[in-house]
Design an enzyme around this catalytic site. Structure first.
Site, PDB file in Angstrom:
ATOM      1  CG  HIS A  41     -13.382   0.529   0.735  1.00 26.84           C
ATOM      2  ND1 HIS A  41     -12.561   1.414   0.077  1.00 26.84           N
ATOM      3  CD2 HIS A  41     -14.622   1.091   0.719  1.00 26.84           C
ATOM      4  CE1 HIS A  41     -13.264   2.469  -0.312  1.00 26.84           C
ATOM      5  NE2 HIS A  41     -14.515   2.302   0.073  1.00 26.84           N
TER       6      HIS A  41
ATOM      7  CG  ASP B 106      -5.196  -5.597   2.298  1.00 28.51           C
ATOM      8  OD1 ASP B 106      -6.255  -4.966   2.471  1.00 28.51           O
ATOM      9  OD2 ASP B 106      -4.096  -5.236   2.760  1.00 28.51           O
TER      10      ASP B 106
END
Ligand code: G6P
Length: 487
Positions: free
Chosen positions: A157, A364
């Site tokens: 992720h 991110d």
């Protein structure tokens, strides 16, 4: 098919529980409907390193949630230590924050091995294992050691950084070797996949051809699956949330003033300091925006026992108070700063109340707040997303206003521009963004990954390449693979 999903943190199935971070909140609706067993940490620990793993089982939608008490002796070394003080900073390209010890690494491996033993209880003949995130890089290898032959997939992720950064983690070669026990490794972006492939080539001396790593023992596919959200469901939630007390109180308090919103875990990867500096600059350069636009920053405390997080918490609190002291008035507070978590339902309403969404991480993996902000907008009068070009979401959401989070002046200008964007441009951008969100939904992500993991029958056999001596001990997958044709 009997699916077992594994992640360190799990969600308990209530929409209004405070946000538990991108991964758990994103997985909840799809895992619930899939009938899978979702295995994760209970948040409690248990004494006795050799203890038998015991799971507390709860029903979750059509499937089950299995919560493990992790071994007390290794928990801190695993979670606060190796996972969040070595891997997390490295994966987010913050080599300066890496704190690592051999003990922490040993604990990380111990916990991975403990979870692997626990998973055996859930294995049936047609089981597929799907392991999530950086807490469990070596879990697949542990399962193989225990004789598991089922397909095992892994999804990262977070970003995977440049080689020079991951090289700072002393055990990275071991870990990348262990990761080749997975049949399929999914990444958020093409850059992440390329960085990982470069690492496999350089550190293990292996070839990566058409997204497939071949070792003497089998193949691992490397592919890209950008994670999404259920945009239409989120939009409905946002429309309904107007009557929530927090949402209506916020709206009543604004008196015509425009609002920008930021919602993040209090994490150094999220770029909070730079964002607040940008607002400070904006109010200095555009005094007409004083009293006319304010920021609501929700910063949910996270991993508080780790020093870097404690330092950040103090730094952000000090900065917010300085900026409020500089620009505030007796009846106006420029930044409303909240250190708590909110449920998805309330957040949807808060997003819809804000004319600008600021999502400006330094790095991110994806950032689902960006996607949620867009989905929450009224199509008739939508707000504007200001998005860091270093969030995975920027690959799809290029109709947002993209910013460089290191360029404070640039961010200040862009936020001011977002606050005054004309309605027709806002509508046009929102429409484009919604089309993309619908195309890459969370349901599609889930289905694409599982299809890819199961898709072993159709693969052409490929000649096995001789391994260099350094890589001879590699664990390999048992499944033939296709080329990476997934996104
Ligand atoms: C990120 C990670 C997740 C993690 C979440 C919350 O989204 O990718 O794996 O669960 O942060 O962090 P926490 O340490 O509270 O689980």
């Amino acid at each position: 098919m009997n699916l077992v999903v594994v992640s360190n943190r799990v969600a308990r199935g209530k929409a209004n529980e405070p946000m538990t971070g991108g991964l758990a909140a994103a997985l909840l609706p799809v895992v619930e409907n899939s009938g899978a067993v979702w295995v994760g940490s209970s948040g409690r620990v248990r004494d006795g390193a050799q203890a038998e793993p015991i799971a507390q089982i709860e029903q979750l939608g059509q499937g089950a949630l299995a919560l493990l008490d992790l071994p007390a002796a290794h928990y801190a070394g695993y979670y606060e230590g190796f996972a969040n003080s070595a891997l997390w900073p490295a994966l987010h390209s913050r080599s300066d924050l890496i704190r690592v010890s051999q003990d922490d690494y040993n604990s990380y491996r111990e916990v991975n091995s403990f979870v692997a033993r626990a998973l055996l209880k859930f294995q049936k003949q047609d089981t597929l294992f799907w392991i999530q995130d950086y807490h469990f890089l070596s879990l697949g290898a542990e399962l193989r050691t225990l004789g598991v032959k089922s397909p095992i997939g892994f999804f990262l992720h977070t970003p995977w950084p440049a080689r020079s950064v991951i090289d700072s983690v002393p055990n990275h070669r071991d870990l990348v070797t262990a990761m080749l026990a997975y049949d399929l490794i999914g990444f958020q972006t093409e850059d992440d996949r390329e960085n990982f492939a470069a690492c496999v080539r350089a550190d293990l001396g292996l070839q990566v051809r058409n997204g497939v790593v071949t070792s003497r023992h089998g193949r691992t596919r490397l592919a890209v699956f950008p994670i999404g959200i259920d945009a239409d469901k989120f939009a409905q939630q946002a429309a309904k949330a107007a009557s929530h007390p927090d949402v209506s109180r916020l709206r009543r308090s604004l008196h015509g003033e425009k609002l920008a919103i930021g919602v993040d875990r209090l994490d150094y990867s999220k770029g909070l300091v730079n964002r607040i500096n940008a607002f400070d600059r904006m109010w200095s350069v555009h005094p007409t925006l004083l009293r006319a636009a304010s920021l609501l920053q929700i910063a949910t405390p996270s991993r508080e026992s780790i020093e870097a997080y404690g330092n950040l918490q103090s730094e952000v609190a000090r900065l917010v108070s300085e900026v409020n002291g500089r620009h505030g008035e007796v009846d106006w507070t420029p930044i409303r700063y909240l250190n708590k978590g909110y449920g998805q339902g309330v957040l949807a309403g808060l997003y819809r109340s804000a004319q600008v969404g600021v999502v400006t991480p330094l790095h991110d993996g994806m950032n689902l707040v960006a996607k949620e902000y867009v989905a929450a907008q009224s199509p008739v009068d939508p707000g504007v997303l200001v998005l860091s070009k270093f969030a995975g979401a920027a690959n799809e959401l290029d109709a947002a206003l993209l910013v460089n989070p290191h360029d404070i002046d640039g961010m200040a200008r862009t936020i001011a521009m977002a606050l005054s964007m004309p309605l027709n441009e806002r509508r046009m951008r929102h429409q484009i963004l919604m089309t993309k969100l619908r195309r890459h939904s969370i349901q599609q992500w889930f289905a694409d990954f599982l299809d890819a993991l199961q898709d072993d029958g159709a693969h052409e056999p490929v000649e096995v390449e001789p391994l260099p001596a350094a890589s001879a001990g590699l664990l390999g997958s048992r499944f033939m693979s296709s080329t990476a044709r997934y996104h």
